[in-house]
Design an enzyme around this catalytic site. Structure first.
Site, PDB file in Angstrom:
ATOM      1  N   ASN A 172      -8.485  11.415   2.565  1.00 35.77           N
ATOM      2  CA  ASN A 172      -9.570  10.601   3.128  1.00 35.77           C
ATOM      3  C   ASN A 172     -10.775  11.508   3.379  1.00 35.77           C
ATOM      4  OD1 ASN A 172     -11.319   9.168   4.743  1.00 35.77           O
ATOM      5  ND2 ASN A 172      -9.726   8.303   6.065  1.00 35.77           N
TER       6      ASN A 172
ATOM      7  N   CYS B 186     -16.690   6.068   7.882  1.00 31.29           N
ATOM      8  CA  CYS B 186     -16.256   5.913   6.480  1.00 31.29           C
ATOM      9  C   CYS B 186     -17.007   4.791   5.759  1.00 31.29           C
ATOM     10  CB  CYS B 186     -14.754   5.685   6.417  1.00 31.29           C
ATOM     11  SG  CYS B 186     -13.834   6.948   7.306  1.00 31.29           S
TER      12      CYS B 186
ATOM     13  N   HIS C  43     -12.599   2.318   0.072  1.00 32.50           N
ATOM     14  CA  HIS C  43     -12.457   3.563   0.832  1.00 32.50           C
ATOM     15  C   HIS C  43     -11.012   4.064   0.720  1.00 32.50           C
ATOM     16  CE1 HIS C  43     -12.406   6.526   3.871  1.00 32.50           C
ATOM     17  NE2 HIS C  43     -11.857   5.776   4.804  1.00 32.50           N
TER      18      HIS C  43
HETATM   19  N1  COA Z   1       4.970  13.574   9.785  1.00 34.10           N
HETATM   20  C1  COA Z   1       6.111  13.050  10.235  1.00 34.10           C
HETATM   21  N2  COA Z   1       6.151  12.100  11.201  1.00 34.10           N
HETATM   22  C2  COA Z   1       4.974  11.669  11.670  1.00 34.10           C
HETATM   23  C3  COA Z   1       3.741  12.178  11.233  1.00 34.10           C
HETATM   24  C4  COA Z   1       3.774  13.178  10.252  1.00 34.10           C
HETATM   25  N3  COA Z   1       2.629  13.725   9.752  1.00 34.10           N
HETATM   26  N4  COA Z   1       2.746  11.549  11.884  1.00 34.10           N
HETATM   27  C5  COA Z   1       3.335  10.673  12.720  1.00 34.10           C
HETATM   28  N5  COA Z   1       4.664  10.755  12.600  1.00 34.10           N
HETATM   29  C6  COA Z   1       5.706  10.005  13.314  1.00 34.10           C
HETATM   30  C7  COA Z   1       5.198   9.325  14.560  1.00 34.10           C
HETATM   31  O1  COA Z   1       5.162  10.222  15.650  1.00 34.10           O
HETATM   32  C8  COA Z   1       6.211   8.226  14.733  1.00 34.10           C
HETATM   33  O2  COA Z   1       7.338   8.767  15.329  1.00 34.10           O
HETATM   34  P1  COA Z   1       8.127   7.935  16.470  1.00 34.10           P
HETATM   35  O3  COA Z   1       8.555   6.673  15.793  1.00 34.10           O
HETATM   36  O4  COA Z   1       9.240   8.853  16.846  1.00 34.10           O
HETATM   37  O5  COA Z   1       7.129   7.691  17.544  1.00 34.10           O
HETATM   38  C9  COA Z   1       6.575   7.842  13.305  1.00 34.10           C
HETATM   39  O6  COA Z   1       6.165   8.938  12.484  1.00 34.10           O
HETATM   40  C10 COA Z   1       5.910   6.601  12.808  1.00 34.10           C
HETATM   41  O7  COA Z   1       4.522   6.683  13.162  1.00 34.10           O
HETATM   42  P2  COA Z   1       3.501   5.551  12.755  1.00 34.10           P
HETATM   43  O8  COA Z   1       2.181   5.862  13.339  1.00 34.10           O
HETATM   44  O9  COA Z   1       4.125   4.207  13.060  1.00 34.10           O
HETATM   45  O10 COA Z   1       3.476   5.736  11.160  1.00 34.10           O
HETATM   46  P3  COA Z   1       2.768   4.865  10.123  1.00 34.10           P
HETATM   47  O11 COA Z   1       3.734   4.328   9.161  1.00 34.10           O
HETATM   48  O12 COA Z   1       1.818   3.892  10.759  1.00 34.10           O
HETATM   49  O13 COA Z   1       1.877   5.940   9.330  1.00 34.10           O
HETATM   50  C11 COA Z   1      -0.392   6.678   9.302  1.00 34.10           C
HETATM   51  C12 COA Z   1       0.937   6.728  10.043  1.00 34.10           C
HETATM   52  C13 COA Z   1      -1.412   7.503  10.099  1.00 34.10           C
HETATM   53  C14 COA Z   1      -0.204   7.295   7.911  1.00 34.10           C
HETATM   54  C15 COA Z   1      -0.862   5.217   9.157  1.00 34.10           C
HETATM   55  O14 COA Z   1      -0.770   4.556  10.405  1.00 34.10           O
HETATM   56  C16 COA Z   1      -2.277   5.105   8.680  1.00 34.10           C
HETATM   57  O15 COA Z   1      -2.613   5.529   7.586  1.00 34.10           O
HETATM   58  N6  COA Z   1      -3.148   4.454   9.466  1.00 34.10           N
HETATM   59  C17 COA Z   1      -4.521   4.282   9.079  1.00 34.10           C
HETATM   60  C18 COA Z   1      -5.235   5.592   9.175  1.00 34.10           C
HETATM   61  C19 COA Z   1      -6.600   5.527   8.586  1.00 34.10           C
HETATM   62  O16 COA Z   1      -6.828   4.827   7.637  1.00 34.10           O
HETATM   63  N7  COA Z   1      -7.510   6.298   9.171  1.00 34.10           N
HETATM   64  C20 COA Z   1      -8.832   6.421   8.696  1.00 34.10           C
HETATM   65  C21 COA Z   1      -9.567   5.147   8.710  1.00 34.10           C
HETATM   66  S1  COA Z   1     -11.163   5.378   8.088  1.00 34.10           S
END
Ligand code: COA
Length: 330
Positions: A288, A119, A258
Site C-alpha cells: 500500500n 490514499c 487503491h
Molecule cells: N502477523 C500475524 N498475526 C497478525 C498480524 C501479523 N502481521 N497482524 C495482526 N495479527 C493478528 C491479530 O493480532 C489478531 O490476533 P488475535 O485474534 O489473537 O487478536 C489476528 O491476527 C487477526 O487480526 P485481524 O485484524 O482480525 O486480521 P485481518 O484478517 O482483519 O487482517 C489486516 C488484518 C490489517 C490485513 C486487514 O484488517 C486489513 O487489510 N485491513 C484494511 C487495512 C487497510 O486497507 N489499510 C489502509 C487503508 S488506506
C-alpha cells in the site's frame, strides 16, 4: 474563460525506490508473524523502501520525469503542480510540490501546492486539476501521488508495518482531442477519522532498527473497521459514479483501485459485478503506497490500456475519504 474542450490524462509515469523488502524481512527483525500470514491476509509479498537520502520529492521527480518522457508535453509547458502526499518532505512548509518544481529545474511561473486526502489524494488531485483546466486557470498540470510511508510506520508494530511501501506515480493532465474525464464522485466522513490516523507513539522503531524520537506521530489502524468501511465507500461511490454517467458496469474495461488489500479489491469486484481480470493489481509487489498507489498502478498498466478504453480510478483512505473517476483513455 472556461474551456469546452475535452480534458484527460495525456501521459503517466512512476518511480519505485530500488530497495525491495520481502515478507520474510518481518520475521528476521523479530516480529511474531509469517510470510504466509501477510500474503494470505493482504496479498502483499514485497514492498519498496526509500533509502535514507531519498525524500518524497525525489520519488515524485522520478515519476514526473517518466511522465514527461512518455508524452508530448514538456515540463516548461506546465501551469501547475499538485502533489498528493501524507509524507511531505517537510512538516509545515515548503510544499513538496515547490521542491518538485525546483528539482525539475522549472524557472517559469508554476502554481505549486500539496493536498492531503490520504490514499484518496491522487484522485482528489486529479479532480482539482480537471476543475482548474476546465475553468481556464491553466492548460496543463502535473499531478503526482508520492509517499515515503515507511517513515510513518512503527517497524515494531506487526499490525501496520507489513502493509505499507514507498513509491510515486504521476500524470500530465490537459486538453485532449476526444475522450478524457467523464465523471467524478468523491466525499469524506470525518466521523470515521479515528479508524485510521496518526497518533503520538512511544518506543516506535524505524526501518533501520533505530528508535524514533519519543512521542513521534505514527500510523494507527483498526484494520477490520478500515477493511469494511473501505469496501462500503468504494462500492457506494462506484455505484453513484456509474449511475450519474448512465454507464453500465459491463462497459468498463479497466479498474484501477487503491491497492490496500487484495481481499478488498476482490470483494469490490464481486459486489460491482466487474470481473477481477479487469482490475489492475500490483499490491503483491508494492504494498500500500497510499497516494502513490493509483498512479503507480495506472502507469505500470499503461501498456495494456488502449486509447478509447473506459477506465475507472477509485481510491479510499484515512479521513475517511473516497474518490472515484470515470474516463476514456487517451
Ligand atoms: N502477523 C500475524 N498475526 C497478525 C498480524 C501479523 N502481521 N497482524 C495482526 N495479527 C493478528 C491479530 O493480532 C489478531 O490476533 P488475535 O485474534 O489473537 O487478536 C489476528 O491476527 C487477526 O487480526 P485481524 O485484524 O482480525 O486480521 P485481518 O484478517 O482483519 O487482517 C489486516 C488484518 C490489517 C490485513 C486487514 O484488517 C486489513 O487489510 N485491513 C484494511 C487495512 C487497510 O486497507 N489499510 C489502509 C487503508 S488506506
Amino acid at each position: 474563460m472556461p474551456t469546452n474542450k475535452c480534458i484527460g490524462v495525456i501521459s503517466v509515469g512512476h518511480f519505485l525506490p530500488h530497495m525491495c523488502v520481502a515478507n520474510d524481512h518481518f520475521v528476521s527483525i523479530g516480529l511474531d508473524t509469517s510470510p504466509e500470514w501477510i500474503e494470505s491476509r493482504s496479498g502483499i509479498r514485497t514492498r519498496h523502501i526509500a533509502s535514507d537520502n531519498q525524500a518524497t520529492s525525489d520519488l515524485a521527480v522520478g515519476a514526473a520525469e517518466m511522465a514527461f518522457k512518455n508524452g508530448p508535453i514538456s515540463s516548461n509547458q506546465i501551469d501547475f503542480i499538485i502533489v498528493a502526499t501524507a509524507t511531505p518532505d517537510h512538516i509545515g512548509f515548503p510544499s513538496t510540490a515547490c521542491l518538485v518544481q525546483q528539482k525539475l529545474g522549472l524557472t517559469h511561473s508554476v502554481e505549486c501546492l500539496d493536498i492531503s486526502a490520504a490514499c484518496s489524494g491522487f484522485t482528489y488531485a486529479l479532480s482539482l486539476a480537471y476543475s482548474k483546466i476546465h475553468s481556464g486557470m491553466g492548460q496543463y498540470g502535473l499531478v503526482i501521488g508520492a509517499e515515503t510511508l515507511s517513515r510513518l510506520v512503527d517497524w515494531s508494530d506487526r499490525r501496520t508495518c507489513i502493509l505499507f511501501g514507498d513509491g510515486a506515480g504521476a500524470a500530465i493532465v490537459g486538453t485532449v482531442d476526444s475522450g478524457g474525464f467523464i465523471g467524478f464522485n468523491q466525499g469524506a466522513d470525518g466521523n470515521c477519522s479515528h479508524i485510521l490516523n496518526c497518533l503520538p507513539t512511544e518506543n516506535a522503531v524505524q526501518f533501520s532498527g533505530k528508535p524514533y524520537p519519543p512521542g513521534v506521530s505514527m500510523i494507527h489502524m483498526d484494520g477490520q473497521s478500515v477493511f469494511k468501511k473501505g469496501i462500503q465507500v468504494v462500492v457506494d461511490s462506484l455505484t453513484q459514479l456509474l449511475s450519474e454517467a448512465n454507464i453500465n458496469s459491463n462497459s468498463i474495461d479497466h479498474v484501477v483501485c487503491h491497492q490496500a488489500n487484495q481481499r478488498i479489491i476482490s470483494s469490490v469486484a464481486k459486489q460491482m459485478g466487474i470481473p477481477l481480470e479487469k482490475f489492475v493489481i500490483n499490491i503483491d509487489r508494492v504494498g500500500n503506497t497510499s497516494a502513490a498507489s493509483i498512479p503507480l498502478a495506472l502507469s505500470e498498466a499503461n501498456a495494456r490500456i488502449n486509447p478509447g478504453d473506459t477506465v475507472i480510478l477509485v481510491g479510499f483512505g484515512s479521513g475517511f475519504t473516497w474518490s472515484s473517476i470515470l474516463l476514456k483513455w487517451n
